[in-house]
Design a protein around this motif. Structure first.
Motif, PDB file in Angstrom:
ATOM      1  N   ARG A 140       0.871  -1.180   0.000  1.00 53.55           N
ATOM      2  CA  ARG A 140       0.000   0.000   0.000  1.00 53.55           C
ATOM      3  C   ARG A 140       0.904   1.225   0.000  1.00 53.55           C
ATOM      4  N   GLU A 184      -4.948  -3.117   4.068  1.00 56.99           N
ATOM      5  CA  GLU A 184      -6.350  -3.214   3.672  1.00 56.99           C
ATOM      6  C   GLU A 184      -6.416  -3.948   2.343  1.00 56.99           C
ATOM      7  N   GLY A 187     -10.207  -2.144  -2.248  1.00 61.30           N
ATOM      8  CA  GLY A 187     -11.266  -1.141  -2.097  1.00 61.30           C
ATOM      9  C   GLY A 187     -12.069  -1.360  -0.838  1.00 61.30           C
ATOM     10  N   ILE A 211     -15.681   4.496   6.076  1.00 63.11           N
ATOM     11  CA  ILE A 211     -16.894   4.907   6.793  1.00 63.11           C
ATOM     12  C   ILE A 211     -17.674   3.664   7.232  1.00 63.11           C
ATOM     13  N   THR A 212     -17.641   2.631   6.429  1.00 67.06           N
ATOM     14  CA  THR A 212     -18.248   1.358   6.849  1.00 67.06           C
ATOM     15  C   THR A 212     -17.452   0.784   8.019  1.00 67.06           C
ATOM     16  N   ARG A 213     -16.131   0.928   7.949  1.00 72.12           N
ATOM     17  CA  ARG A 213     -15.241   0.486   9.037  1.00 72.12           C
ATOM     18  C   ARG A 213     -15.678   1.121  10.357  1.00 72.12           C
ATOM     19  N   THR A 246     -14.875  -4.656   4.845  1.00 74.46           N
ATOM     20  CA  THR A 246     -15.972  -3.681   4.868  1.00 74.46           C
ATOM     21  C   THR A 246     -15.749  -2.607   3.806  1.00 74.46           C
TER      22      THR A 246
HETATM   23  N1  PMP Z   1     -10.176   1.151   1.426  1.00 72.95           N
HETATM   24  C1  PMP Z   1     -10.117   1.628   0.176  1.00 72.95           C
HETATM   25  C2  PMP Z   1      -8.796   1.666  -0.513  1.00 72.95           C
HETATM   26  C3  PMP Z   1     -11.287   2.086  -0.473  1.00 72.95           C
HETATM   27  O1  PMP Z   1     -11.222   2.559  -1.716  1.00 72.95           O
HETATM   28  C4  PMP Z   1     -12.516   2.016   0.217  1.00 72.95           C
HETATM   29  C5  PMP Z   1     -13.766   2.549  -0.411  1.00 72.95           C
HETATM   30  N2  PMP Z   1     -14.177   1.838  -1.526  1.00 72.95           N
HETATM   31  C6  PMP Z   1     -12.535   1.473   1.516  1.00 72.95           C
HETATM   32  C7  PMP Z   1     -11.342   1.077   2.095  1.00 72.95           C
HETATM   33  C8  PMP Z   1     -13.811   1.374   2.276  1.00 72.95           C
HETATM   34  O2  PMP Z   1     -14.238   2.663   2.666  1.00 72.95           O
HETATM   35  P1  PMP Z   1     -15.771   3.013   2.878  1.00 72.95           P
HETATM   36  O3  PMP Z   1     -16.282   2.110   3.926  1.00 72.95           O
HETATM   37  O4  PMP Z   1     -15.753   4.440   3.322  1.00 72.95           O
HETATM   38  O5  PMP Z   1     -16.460   2.797   1.578  1.00 72.95           O
END
Ligand code: PMP
Length: 290
Positions: A140, A184, A187, A211-213, A246
């Motif tokens: 990353r 992570e 996405g 934000i889901t996290r 998430t």
């Molecule tokens: N990590 C990455 C790299 C992302 O692009 C995303 C969003 N698609 C997430 C985590 C999850 O974030 P969120 O819960 O805010 O969608």
């Protein structure tokens, strides 16, 4: 009726929704974005997404020429115009039109684009059987170079990881930090359950603060789990009781193996299933109605 896309104050039919080839969003990935979701005319965690968009843009010194309130209204107007009940919303702010050089001062006005579309749901099977992950060689982005907390239009780091997973016959990649700790997925954020603890990598390691996290961490606390942000190794994942991802689009996806190490029973875990149920409930009540 053709889907309408908002670009800088006007609505365009999908086929006519175009931006300049001189836009630095296109030329350099110079811009920021959000992926947002609405459930039965309720925009989930809308304020959080708008706040993150403005924080991302602040980080790259990209001035958004309208207030958060106006931005919120534009998204709602686009959703209403397209008569969408359940939608995926892509909100984009680019540096705007400049010349072929990098200099952002040449871009006089940033551009705002709002795409709202029907949500493409992931296959049911993914949630029933769980996902198999593979760790990929590309680390990353390091925070000192490009902080993953900035949700920028440049996703090449994640795309490279996705390509590596696909080349190895997997759908999704686990990305590590440059030091080899769990970061992570391409996405989505990652969580494990060990005993009565819900653990996810700390944001300072270099991840998007999903934000889901945050929503899942709140639910975890409510249902009596010990919730921790920590440094995790691959071995912590291999030996977890349960694991899941998430994200806004994916919601909560169980993970059942990583590099062929079976996680827990090899089936979506009980606590994960409970969190999925509680998350569904939350999407019905938390958000801005339109
Ligand atoms: N990590 C990455 C790299 C992302 O692009 C995303 C969003 N698609 C997430 C985590 C999850 O974030 P969120 O819960 O805010 O969608």
């Amino acid at each position: 009726m053709s889907l309408k896309v908002y670009i800088d104050g006007k609505f365009y039919d999908k086929k006519d929704a175009k931006v300049s080839v001189f836009d630095h969003g296109f030329l350099y990935g110079d811009g920021v974005f959000e992926g947002i979701r609405s459930y039965s005319r309720l925009v989930f965690k809308f304020k959080e997404h708008i706040d993150r968009l403005y924080e991302s843009s602040h980080g790259i010194m990209l001035k958004i020429n309208i207030s958060k309130k106006e931005m919120t209204k534009i998204v709602i107007d686009t959703l209403k115009l397209n008569e969408l009940q359940d939608a995926y919303i892509r909100l984009i702010v680019t540096r705007g039109v400049g010349d072929l050089g990098l200099d952002p001062r040449k871009c006089k006005d940033s551009s705002i684009i709002v795409i709202t579309d029907k949500i493409q749901l992931y296959p049911e099977k993914l949630y029933r059987d769980g996902l198999k992950l593979i760790t990929v060689p590309t680390p990353r982005n390091i925070t000192e170079a490009l902080n993953p907390q900035i949700k920028s239009l440049n996703y090449l780091n994640n795309i490279l990881a996705k390509i590596e997973a696909i080349n190895s016959g997997y759908e999704e990649a686990l990305m590590l930090t440059a030091s080899g700790y769990v970061a992570e997925c391409t996405g989505d954020n990652i969580f494990i359950i060990k005993g009565d603890s819900l653990i996810t990598p700390s944001v300072y390691l270099g991840i998007l603060k999903g934000i889901t996290r945050s929503a899942v961490m709140d639910i975890g606390k409510k249902i009596g789990l010990k919730v921790n942000e920590d440094v995790l190794t691959r071995q912590n994942l291999f030996t977890a009781d349960e694991c899941f991802l998430t994200g806004t689009a994916a919601e909560i996806v169980p993970v059942v193996s990583i590099e062929k190490r079976i996680i827990g029973t090899g089936k979506p875990g009980k606590i994960t299933s409970n969190l999925m149920k509680e998350f569904k409930k939350l999407t019905k009540v938390d958000g801005v109605r339109y």
